[in-house]
Design a protein around this motif. Structure first.
Motif, PDB file in Angstrom:
ATOM      1  N   ASN A   1      -4.211 -15.694   3.308  1.00 10.33           N
ATOM      2  CA  ASN A   1      -4.878 -14.834   2.337  1.00 10.33           C
ATOM      3  C   ASN A   1      -5.553 -13.653   3.038  1.00 10.33           C
ATOM      4  O   ASN A   1      -5.787 -13.703   4.254  1.00 10.33           O
TER       5      ASN A   1
ATOM      6  N   HIS B   1      -8.512 -12.650   3.171  1.00 12.54           N
ATOM      7  CA  HIS B   1      -9.887 -12.847   3.634  1.00 12.54           C
ATOM      8  C   HIS B   1      -9.973 -13.770   4.849  1.00 12.54           C
ATOM      9  O   HIS B   1     -11.070 -14.146   5.256  1.00 12.54           O
ATOM     10  N   ASP B   2      -8.851 -14.128   5.417  1.00  7.73           N
ATOM     11  CA  ASP B   2      -8.808 -15.074   6.535  1.00  7.73           C
ATOM     12  C   ASP B   2      -9.096 -14.335   7.844  1.00  7.73           C
ATOM     13  O   ASP B   2      -8.197 -13.806   8.494  1.00  7.73           O
ATOM     14  N   VAL B   3     -10.368 -14.321   8.249  1.00  3.69           N
ATOM     15  CA  VAL B   3     -10.757 -13.558   9.444  1.00  3.69           C
ATOM     16  C   VAL B   3     -10.293 -14.247  10.724  1.00  3.69           C
ATOM     17  O   VAL B   3     -10.134 -13.584  11.761  1.00  3.69           O
TER      18      VAL B   3
ATOM     19  N   ASP C   1      -7.182 -12.706  11.969  1.00  5.85           N
ATOM     20  CA  ASP C   1      -7.342 -11.391  12.589  1.00  5.85           C
ATOM     21  C   ASP C   1      -7.523 -11.497  14.101  1.00  5.85           C
ATOM     22  O   ASP C   1      -7.074 -10.624  14.850  1.00  5.85           O
TER      23      ASP C   1
ATOM     24  N   SER D   1      -2.918 -18.319  -0.288  1.00 13.38           N
ATOM     25  CA  SER D   1      -3.443 -18.660  -1.608  1.00 13.38           C
ATOM     26  C   SER D   1      -2.470 -19.591  -2.326  1.00 13.38           C
ATOM     27  O   SER D   1      -1.263 -19.528  -2.093  1.00 13.38           O
TER      28      SER D   1
END
Length: 322
Positions: A14, A16-18, A21, A83
């Motif tokens: 998703n 927002h998966d830091v 990164d 997701s």
């Protein structure tokens, strides 16, 4: 059909998966091509997925706003935190439920069947390894120490088990199910339970009861292939996740016997990655609690997090021999 050394890495997660990164920056520095996709949402908006199958041939393409990916040239797939397939918004409830199931079995099936790709981890292996009974069975087969554990929906059996554990017994949920009380999200933590607290409500569903381990400290062991990264966790809580601001983490060596068993566990469960939780007793015995096949790891000390990130990047770039 086999992928070459210059194939792309496909990352399923998703936006927002830091944690992702951290690894993607390493792959970018190495000039490894990466395509990031959240199939549960992107395929309803800006992405298109196509696959064809005929005798002796399998092909496919993934189109995103920025590129077109030949699915036969994917070198590895990192199944992180995509997701769930819920169907496109704007449809009626029945149509959306139908679209969601078709996406799961269609798009999910395509992305889990890429020829020649190395999976970290394969989504079907991830799902199978998330069942706690399967984890306990794999741990036993691997030679790990396992606390006495009972899974039952029989209140009498539960009370009898709790009575027999002279060092006490704890309750653990079998799955981290979303739960709300008065509209507020709640977390079900590991907690100690006494026999008289076990009621007929146990009959509603299976419950996991486990002999309480007399522990000196906890250990989180992150395995990436044959590379192990362990931290000692000192916490005032029975469940260190409850107040992570109070825990202290320091690097710790892994005993050879535990390392061999962890390797066997990964092989049995067909995993390239696993986040293991142990309790270590005052006499130095390591007791297995669980293995999250897709556990978080970027919360650990910077040096450990960096080492894990590079190990994951190595797996995605070079395959299982990394």
């Amino acid at each position: 059909m086999a992928t070459g050394p210059n194939g792309s890495v496909l990352v399923l997660t998703n936006p927002h998966d830091v944690t992702t990164d951290v690894v993607l920056r390493i792959l970018a520095d190495r000039q490894v091509p990466v395509v990031r996709l959240d199939p549960g949402t992107d395929l309803h908006t800006s992405a298109a997925l196509t696959a064809t199958y005929r005798t002796g041939d399998q092909r496919g393409t993934l189109r995103t706003p920025s590129r077109e990916l030949d699915l036969t040239e994917v070198r590895s797939v990192w199944t992180r935190r995509p997701s769930p397939f819920e169907g496109p918004p704007g449809l009626g409830e029945q149509e959306r439920r139908f679209a969601a199931s078709q996406s799961l079995w269609g798009a999910g099936g395509i992305l889990a069947s890429l020829p020649g790709a190395h999976y970290v981890n394969h989504p079907w292996n991830n799902r199978a390894a998330e069942y706690k009974p399967a984890q306990l069975a794999a741990a036993q087969r691997s030679g790990l120490l396992v606390p006495g554990t009972l899974i039952t929906n029989d209140p009498d059996q539960a009370r009898e088990f709790a009575t027999q554990q002279t060092g006490g017994v704890v309750y653990k949920p079998l799955w981290n199910t979303p739960y709300k009380a008065d509209g507020q999200a709640q977390q079900v933590w590991v907690r100690e339970v006494r026999p008289h607290e076990i009621t007929a409500a146990v009959a509603a569903c299976p419950h996991l009861f486990q002999a309480k381990v007399e522990k000196a400290f906890d250990v989180r062991l992150t395995a990436v292939g044959n590379r192990l990264f362990a931290v000692r966790i000192d916490s005032p809580d029975l469940d260190w996740r409850q107040r992570q601001s109070l825990m202290e983490c320091t690097s710790i060596a892994v005993p050879d016997r535990v390392a061999r068993s962890v390797s066997a566990y990964l092989s049995i469960s067909r995993l390239a990655f696993g986040a293991f939780d142990f309790a270590v007793t005052p006499t130095g015995d390591w007791y297995f609690f669980e293995c999250n096949p897709n556990g978080q790891w970027a919360w650990q000390p910077d040096s450990i997090t960096d080492s894990i990130a590079h190990a994951v990047a190595d797996q995605l770039e070079n395959g299982p021999e990394a």
